[in-house]
Design an enzyme around this catalytic site. Structure first.
Site, short mmCIF file in Angstrom:
data_model
loop_
_atom_site.label_atom_id
_atom_site.label_comp_id
_atom_site.label_asym_id
_atom_site.label_seq_id
_atom_site.Cartn_x
_atom_site.Cartn_y
_atom_site.Cartn_z
N GLU B 30 1.05 -1.24 0.05
CA GLU B 30 -0.01 -0.07 0.01
C GLU B 30 0.90 1.31 -0.07
O GLU B 30 1.84 1.24 0.86
CB GLU B 30 -1.06 0.01 1.14
CG GLU B 30 -1.88 -1.18 1.24
CD GLU B 30 -2.22 -1.50 2.50
OE1 GLU B 30 -2.18 -0.91 3.62
OE2 GLU B 30 -3.07 -2.72 2.51
N LEU B 59 -6.20 -2.03 -1.12
CA LEU B 59 -5.88 -2.01 0.33
C LEU B 59 -6.43 -3.00 1.00
O LEU B 59 -7.53 -3.14 1.41
CB LEU B 59 -6.70 -0.58 0.76
CG LEU B 59 -6.20 -0.12 2.15
CD1 LEU B 59 -6.94 0.98 2.44
CD2 LEU B 59 -6.15 -1.12 3.10
N ALA B 60 -5.59 -4.40 0.85
CA ALA B 60 -5.91 -5.62 1.39
C ALA B 60 -4.72 -6.21 1.53
O ALA B 60 -4.14 -6.88 0.70
CB ALA B 60 -6.98 -6.18 0.43
N GLU B 61 -4.38 -6.47 3.06
CA GLU B 61 -3.13 -7.40 3.38
C GLU B 61 -3.39 -8.89 2.85
O GLU B 61 -2.27 -9.37 2.17
CB GLU B 61 -2.73 -7.23 4.63
CG GLU B 61 -2.37 -5.73 5.08
CD GLU B 61 -3.60 -4.85 5.22
OE1 GLU B 61 -4.73 -5.11 5.20
OE2 GLU B 61 -2.92 -3.49 5.30
N PHE B 84 2.18 -1.22 8.47
CA PHE B 84 2.65 -1.09 9.95
C PHE B 84 2.10 -2.57 10.58
O PHE B 84 1.51 -3.21 10.05
CB PHE B 84 1.62 -0.08 10.81
CG PHE B 84 1.88 1.46 10.47
CD1 PHE B 84 2.89 1.99 11.50
CD2 PHE B 84 1.42 2.17 9.49
CE1 PHE B 84 3.29 3.37 11.36
CE2 PHE B 84 1.85 3.50 9.15
CZ PHE B 84 2.69 3.99 10.29
N ASP B 85 3.08 -2.89 11.70
CA ASP B 85 2.97 -4.09 12.32
C ASP B 85 1.48 -4.53 12.57
O ASP B 85 1.33 -5.56 12.27
CB ASP B 85 3.75 -3.97 13.40
CG ASP B 85 3.51 -2.56 14.25
OD1 ASP B 85 2.50 -2.18 14.63
OD2 ASP B 85 4.65 -1.95 14.37
N GLY B 86 0.46 -3.67 13.18
CA GLY B 86 -0.79 -4.03 13.65
C GLY B 86 -1.54 -4.07 12.36
O GLY B 86 -2.73 -4.52 12.66
N PHE B 87 -1.02 -4.13 11.16
CA PHE B 87 -2.03 -4.25 9.98
C PHE B 87 -1.70 -5.54 9.26
O PHE B 87 -2.10 -6.07 8.11
CB PHE B 87 -1.96 -3.20 8.76
CG PHE B 87 -2.57 -1.81 9.77
CD1 PHE B 87 -3.33 -2.00 10.81
CD2 PHE B 87 -1.73 -0.83 9.43
CE1 PHE B 87 -3.81 -0.43 11.35
CE2 PHE B 87 -2.04 0.38 10.26
CZ PHE B 87 -3.17 0.32 11.12
N PRO B 90 -4.75 -9.12 9.06
CA PRO B 90 -5.54 -9.55 7.82
C PRO B 90 -4.86 -10.84 6.94
O PRO B 90 -5.45 -11.44 6.03
CB PRO B 90 -5.94 -8.36 7.05
CG PRO B 90 -5.88 -7.25 8.19
CD PRO B 90 -4.84 -7.70 9.04
N HIS B 130 -0.38 0.77 15.33
CA HIS B 130 1.06 1.33 14.81
C HIS B 130 2.34 1.14 15.62
O HIS B 130 3.27 1.68 15.25
CB HIS B 130 0.92 2.90 14.29
CG HIS B 130 -0.17 3.26 13.62
ND1 HIS B 130 -1.56 3.07 13.88
CD2 HIS B 130 -0.19 3.57 12.28
CE1 HIS B 130 -2.19 3.36 13.12
NE2 HIS B 130 -1.53 3.80 11.89
#
Ligand SMILES: Cc1ncc(C[n+]2csc(CCOP(=O)(O)OP(=O)(O)O)c2C)c(N)n1
Lengths: 385, 324
Positions: B30, B59-61, B84-87, B90, B130
């Site tokens: 992204e 936008l889709a991990e 970011f780590d927290g994303f 998914p 984040h």
């Protein structure tokens, strides 16, 4: 900008910033009222508000823009960690936020400060999140607005489940029925969660309105990186109606959202509303939009400003006079000032609060760490630390 | 050739070189294209290598990692950026159930040589999701390798080694250290999956990786003033761990402190402490101690300095190993 031809839905690539001809519009950028406007769902939309209501919408728009500007300024001055501005999206948020009835429930992203305002949430609450004092812990049950969700798209499933619960509780089918509105961005429509939410809500005929603010960008990525067809048309494949509204037109946004929510509460299932708008500012205060979009595009959207058209309308129709306009400006200024003072006065959280609320039933592991850390902090007492 | 670069610029240079040397290398994620990523790690790469090779994805991990698997099966070497780590979550299913198992399930017929870059850890004053340290989730999964860089040199060298490797690798970048500068020798060679002693010492062994290496080194400098000589290791490879040099160290010092930002419960430190206990039991003067984030969700920014291990907490643990 004149209202475009409302013929066949646009085909081919979606391009950021290009005007959308196929939307519901009731107030042109020049402040001219359009009597009736037919949506892609085939429904004819119109609106008839009292002068008081028109003035109320204007007041909301002006105040939330001013509060947003104040938050941006506070971030620049180091008082907030970051800020996600809603600049340009005021009409989408006020139009939909005011369309909610008291019993309805909203699931926001992280940018719906205007919706929160319409729901009576103290603007200090989202600011405490962006200041880094807490994580925005207002009570969803009190305001009927769930907490902000930063993980893109996750809230669409929560909203769907909540709506399924409404059905289970037998709270659909009458004027007093409940409905859910779920906010998300254009970028979010690519997430699996969002597509699953569409499927669930369709299969379970959930009383939900999916409200997508297509502000043309997901950070730097323009809409054509997410879709080749207008987003509202995605609804068709999932089996419920979708339509596009001029998201910079507070009247049209109000009209279509009201109808969609009322349909949902009466048991007619989900609707996807694509509010066609533009993010006038940066994605957040850490973003630099000059790296990925041209000034002329921003200028074009400046000409479609959501507030200027309402002001032109209320003035032309003599719904509001100069004194009213000045009074609203003054109110906005005062609210912003108060907000600033309260942000500056916000105390930092006590370190030991970070161990609170991890579990409803607590945890001996967390308790032991809290105790150990308290001792550790005490060991610095009196030292230079 | 040696030059002074930040960690961020060194990663950029390493990615650039990988793109130059192998036409099969792709970058996807992204905002990695025009914007150059939110941290500018891929700055200028799309301009120079084109939209075919440096790809702004939807936008889709899960989509990013899942399609990277397919591209890898097709012979490409995707380097995926998770913003970011927290994303990364998914994409968790794709990573642990698909990426990690392809080689095993196919009895070696299918390789998915991909790199999953994750800026990780806290200390940047961000909102939630984040600042997380998800390494244990991946290190726990057989079939994935997990590495963390802590210096510009390693950023430059390790990213290229990770891309060249046929193993799928989770590549953790210390986001709060992106701006730290250091010498980079562009011709340096050394193994990827090796820990490194970054400071010799005699009194206690301190283990760290990623952003905590700097913290451990600062603690060692401070300890010097108290007359304590700490030996510091940068673990670099989190799966597989390279602990032989650590065992040798702990046998000498008899004391060991492990530092990571991730919570302690079932974290990397637990595994390392167990291994050290197994290998160095008779040399230990004190239990192996951990200095970690707490077993709470990552807190709001104004509490993160309390949450994150710092110099004082490292020294406090070192003190405790001496007080045993
Ligand atoms: C799962 C996930 N991936 C990535 C991000 C990082 N991120 C934050 S906002 C954003 C773009 C969102 O775009 P859109 O859905 O269009 O909403 P907007 O911010 O424009 O209102 C991204 C990629 C995130 N928050 N969550």
């Amino acid at each position: 900008m004149a209202k475009g031809d409302r013929g066949a839905p646009a085909r081919g690539k979606e391009v950021a910033g290009e005007p959308a001809p196929d939307f519901v519009q009731l107030l042109t950028p020049d402040g001219e009222r359009i009597d009736k406007s037919v949506g892609a769902d085939g429904v004819e939309y119109t609106i008839d508000l009292t002068d008081e209501e028109y003035r109320g919408l204007y007041r909301d728009l002006v105040v939330i823009r001013r509060l947003d500007a104040e938050a941006t300024a506070l971030q620049r001055q180091g008082e907030l960690g970051i800020w996600a501005s809603l600049l340009g999206q005021e009409a989408a948020q006020v139009g939909s936020g005011r369309a909610l009835r008291p019993q309805d429930m909203a699931f926001p992203t992280y940018r719906e400060h205007g919706v929160l305002y319409c729901r009576g949430i103290d603007p200090i609450l989202p600011l405490s999140l962006y200041r880094g004092v807490d994580q925005g812990a207002w009570d969803p049950a009190e305001f009927k607005v769930n907490m902000y969700t930063i993980v893109i798209g996750a809230q669409t499933l929560h909203a769907t489940g909540y709506a399924m619960g409404i059905t289970k509780d037998g709270k659909v089918g009458g004027d007093d029925g409940e409905a859910v509105i779920c906010y998300f961005g254009d970028g979010a429509t690519s997430q699996g969660d969002v597509n699953e939410a569409f499927i669930w809500s369709s299969v379970f005929h959930a009383p939900i309105v999916f409200f997508c603010q297509n502000n043309q960008y997901a950070i730097s990525e323009p809409i054509e990186k997410q879709t080749r067809i207008p987003l509202y048309r995605r609804a068709d494949g999932f089996g419920f109606p979708g339509l596009r509204v001029d998201g910079n037109d507070v009247l049209a946004t109000y009209a279509v959202t009201r109808t969609a929510l009322d349909n949902a509460r009466h048991g007619q299932g989900p609707t996807l509303i694509e509010a066609y708008t533009y993010r006038m500012g940066a994605h957040t205060t850490t973003d630099d939009p000059t790296r990925y979009r041209v000034a002329s595009e921003v200028e074009e959207w400046q000409a479609r400003d959501p507030i200027a058209r309402v002001r032109a309308f209320v003035e032309k129709q003599q719904i509001a006079d100069a004194a009213f306009i000045a009074e609203v400006d003054e109110q906005a200024k005062q609210e912003a000032l108060q907000l600033r003072e309260r942000v500056l006065a916000m105390p930092d959280p006590h370190p030991l609060t970070l161990f609170d609320h991890v579990y409803p039933n607590g945890s001996p592991v967390v308790d032991a760490q809290r105790e150990r850390y308290a001792e550790y902090l005490d060991s610095f007492e009196g030292s230079a630390h | 050739m040696a030059e002074k670069l930040t960690i961020g610029k060194a990663l950029n240079a390493g990615l650039r070189r990988a793109l130059e040397q192998d036409p099969k290398v792709l970058i996807m994620g992204e905002d990695v294209g025009k914007l150059g990523g939110v941290f500018r790690i891929t700055d200028g790469l799309q301009k120079d290598f084109g939209e075919d090779r440096v790809i702004d994805t939807p936008l889709a991990e899960s989509g990013i990692i899942g399609t990277a698997v397919g591209l890898a099966i097709r012979g490409y070497r995707p380097v995926c950026e998770i913003q970011f780590d927290g994303f990364v979550y998914p994409a968790y299913d794709q990573i642990v159930s698909q990426v990690a198992k392809m080689h095993f399930r196919s009895q070696g017929k299918v390789k998915v040589p991909m790199v999953i870059r994750i800026p990780f850890g806290g200390g940047i004053g961000a909102v939630e999701h984040h600042s997380e340290s998800p390494e244990a989730y991946f290190a726990h999964t057989a079939g994935l390798k997990v590495v963390a860089c802590s210096s510009p040199q390693d950023a430059y060298t390790m990213i290229q080694q990770a891309i060249a490797s046929d193993d799928p690798i989770v590549f953790l970048e210390p986001k709060r250290r992106y701006h730290e500068k250091g010498e980079v020798d562009t011709e340096a060679t050394y193994p990827l999956h090796a820990s490194r002693r970054v400071r010799p010492g005699t009194d206690a062994t301190v283990l760290a990786y990623g952003p905590m290496v700097r913290t451990a080194l600062d603690a060692a400098t401070a300890a010097q003033e108290d007359g304590r000589d700490l030996e510091v290791f940068d673990l670099r490879t989190l799966s597989p761990l390279d602990l032989e040099p650590v065992f040798e160290s702990v046998r000498r010092t008899g004391r060991c402190v492990i530092v990571h930002e991730a919570p302690s419960n079932v974290g990397l430190g637990a595994e390392i402490a167990a291994r050290i206990t197994e290998e160095c039991f008779y040399s230990l003067e004190a239990p192996v101690l951990r200095v970690t984030g707490f077993d709470t969700p990552y807190p709001a920014a104004r509490l993160e300095e309390d949450y994150l291990p710092d110099l004082d907490r490292v020294l406090d643990a070192v003190d405790r190993t001496f007080g045993w």
